[in-house]
Write a protein that holds these residues in place. Sequence first.
Motif, mmCIF file in Angstrom:
data_model
loop_
_atom_site.group_PDB
_atom_site.id
_atom_site.type_symbol
_atom_site.label_atom_id
_atom_site.label_comp_id
_atom_site.label_asym_id
_atom_site.label_seq_id
_atom_site.Cartn_x
_atom_site.Cartn_y
_atom_site.Cartn_z
ATOM 1 N N GLU A 247 46.788 32.266 51.054
ATOM 2 C CA GLU A 247 46.958 33.557 50.981
ATOM 3 C C GLU A 247 46.817 34.221 52.142
ATOM 4 O O GLU A 247 46.458 33.434 53.298
ATOM 5 N N GLU B 271 35.084 39.839 29.371
ATOM 6 C CA GLU B 271 33.633 40.242 29.572
ATOM 7 C C GLU B 271 32.666 39.598 28.425
ATOM 8 O O GLU B 271 31.695 39.130 29.220
ATOM 9 N N THR C 138 34.426 28.782 48.486
ATOM 10 C CA THR C 138 35.115 29.277 47.459
ATOM 11 C C THR C 138 36.225 28.290 46.965
ATOM 12 O O THR C 138 36.419 27.128 47.656
ATOM 13 N N GLU D 116 38.408 32.283 33.721
ATOM 14 C CA GLU D 116 37.898 32.674 35.041
ATOM 15 C C GLU D 116 38.834 31.884 36.136
ATOM 16 O O GLU D 116 39.119 32.364 37.169
ATOM 17 N N VAL E 54 41.641 33.836 38.154
ATOM 18 C CA VAL E 54 41.104 34.846 39.180
ATOM 19 C C VAL E 54 40.303 34.441 40.342
ATOM 20 O O VAL E 54 39.785 35.068 41.140
ATOM 21 N N PRO F 85 40.675 34.013 45.945
ATOM 22 C CA PRO F 85 40.204 35.186 46.695
ATOM 23 C C PRO F 85 40.785 36.353 46.571
ATOM 24 O O PRO F 85 40.348 37.523 46.536
ATOM 25 N N VAL F 86 42.056 36.251 46.703
ATOM 26 C CA VAL F 86 42.978 37.453 46.707
ATOM 27 C C VAL F 86 44.013 37.408 45.316
ATOM 28 O O VAL F 86 44.941 36.512 45.416
ATOM 29 N N ASP G 91 39.214 27.810 47.043
ATOM 30 C CA ASP G 91 40.420 27.739 47.974
ATOM 31 C C ASP G 91 40.339 26.493 48.833
ATOM 32 O O ASP G 91 41.197 25.991 49.109
#
Lengths: 232, 380
Positions: free
Chosen positions: A135, A2, A81, A41, A44, A47-48, A83
């Motif tokens: 995914e 964070e 995104t 980052e 993560v 997307p999933v 992906d």
Amino acid sequence: MEPERLLLERLARRHVGGRVRPARARSVAALALLAAACAVERPVSAPVPSAAVVVAPVSAPPAADAPALEILRSDCRGCHTEDLLHQQRLTEAQWAKVLDKMHRWGAPTEAEDLQLLASHLAASYGLDLGSFVPERLSADAVADLFTSRPDGKLAGGDVERGRALYDERCSPCHVEDGRGGPLGLNLVGRRVLYRADEFAALVRGGAGRMPGFETTDAEAADLLAYLRSFPD
Amino acid sequence: MLVRRRFLETGGLALLGGLVGRAAAAGKASMTPSRELLVHSLRPENLATPIEWFDRPITPTDVFFVRSHFGAPAPPVAPRLRVDGLVGRALDLGPTEIDAMPQVTLTAVLQCAGNGRALHEPRVPGVQWVHGAMGQATWTGVRLGDLLERAGISSDAAHVAFEGRDLAPTPATPAFHRSIPLERAADPSTLVASRMNGEPLTPAHGAPLRLVAPGWAGNHWVKWLTAIRVQREETSGFFMQTAYRLPRSPVEPGAAVPPESTVPVTTFPLKSIIARPVDGSRLPRGLQEVVGVAFSGEAAIARVEVSTDAGRSWNEATLEDEPAPGRWQVFRLRFEARPGSIRAVARAVDARGVVQPERATWNPSGYFWNGWHAVTWAVA
């Protein structure tokens, strides 16, 4: 993770005479910081979260990748995104051609940075990378992506107050008619305008080159009302 | 997109994880595949149908692939459809007026021109679809020809152009504008559809209206339709003059092809895909069933041949459902198997006698992969 994000966001929040200056930190310290943030980052960014995700390196990428990763974060993710990158298997020449097209189509990246990005992408998503395993997302979750949500506490905004806010904060990049410009994307007819909670989070948190703006619920509601009033 | 991602992680996705898990478990327990889509990209939305669903005539809407260039737009508050250009009187129609016109229902394959792009060698950029950018549905709507007749087209009209609500992300990005020749527009199978599989179109699949052009690749099936324009020329712009084009004649794999040597993609070629067994699976000994679909945008299917010995010998599969161009038929072949590894290959033959090619023709944009599909599985 964070604190890094907050720092990044603070870096991004530099206004110049009412206009937003894109956060392209170039000092050594800032790059190191970005490298750290990107390292956190990256895993993560799919997307999933799941074990099935592709091939993205789990360890921290080399510091030399930091400028390219920062460009991907700030200039590409508004429309794509990650992906979409993960599944490509292209040579550097092919990547350069793709980036040239994106540049002509309005990606805000400086022309002199395209080669750096092409090299990074060819090294990360080149011909020798294994096969891409997409995914899986449940049909219900997919349907939800396309579903408008009730406005809740962001209902009943005022178009005129929204216009004033928009003109002050948003139009420098998104342009008066809402259809975007060299730095901001089109907002007209966007689905996020009917997902008020996501909209408010986006305005407050920023995205890509857009800094976060401190925005009350009432202000977010007004902005929504105004943005929905744009003709298609 | 830190914010959205955080959102997905904390809010949506914990929940979604549960749904995915349950769907996968249900899929294993029965022959119904998992109600899931394969994510090629979330933004813009490009989602593929898992191959196991290609064992039936109709692909359910909730697992039907999704293709978008700029992301699905927000639903219109007051949907209208304009028909203008070289017409006697321009139309501006609301849903009630459109619903009051004669409605037609037909069954047709929708396939993205880029389906199978990931299988072309050398690789080319774009969404790396494998097999899942296709599906078959029933489509209900008004004939485009009826709309054009109502508007009254001028004698110099030659093309019909379509615009959707999906705006380009920046003013520098070309709009997704497409046109089709007038004879294709006037074909009785060309619809402006409002329903898919008996239900109103979903936002992902083009609500409230989309074009349906059976036999022609998905790039013609413009979604979120707002305007139909009758014109003299083919539409200009990137998505008509640069993208969605094929070399006029086959080229060496990897070759650069100048735009003047290309033609627009139209009908998709003959193809067959094996849905089950799934490649790499393990099945009990005894009766094995190879099932899949075969179709062509150009002609009806005449027969499908399946080899269960890696192509040494071929058996004719049974065909189900109605033969027609642009429509798929389910094929099925049952045989007894002893333990060991089995490699099955399918190839289709159309009503003109055209045989599906063993290898697809490479092209710079990776369109229309239609080589023989082979799967290997182990019999215990």
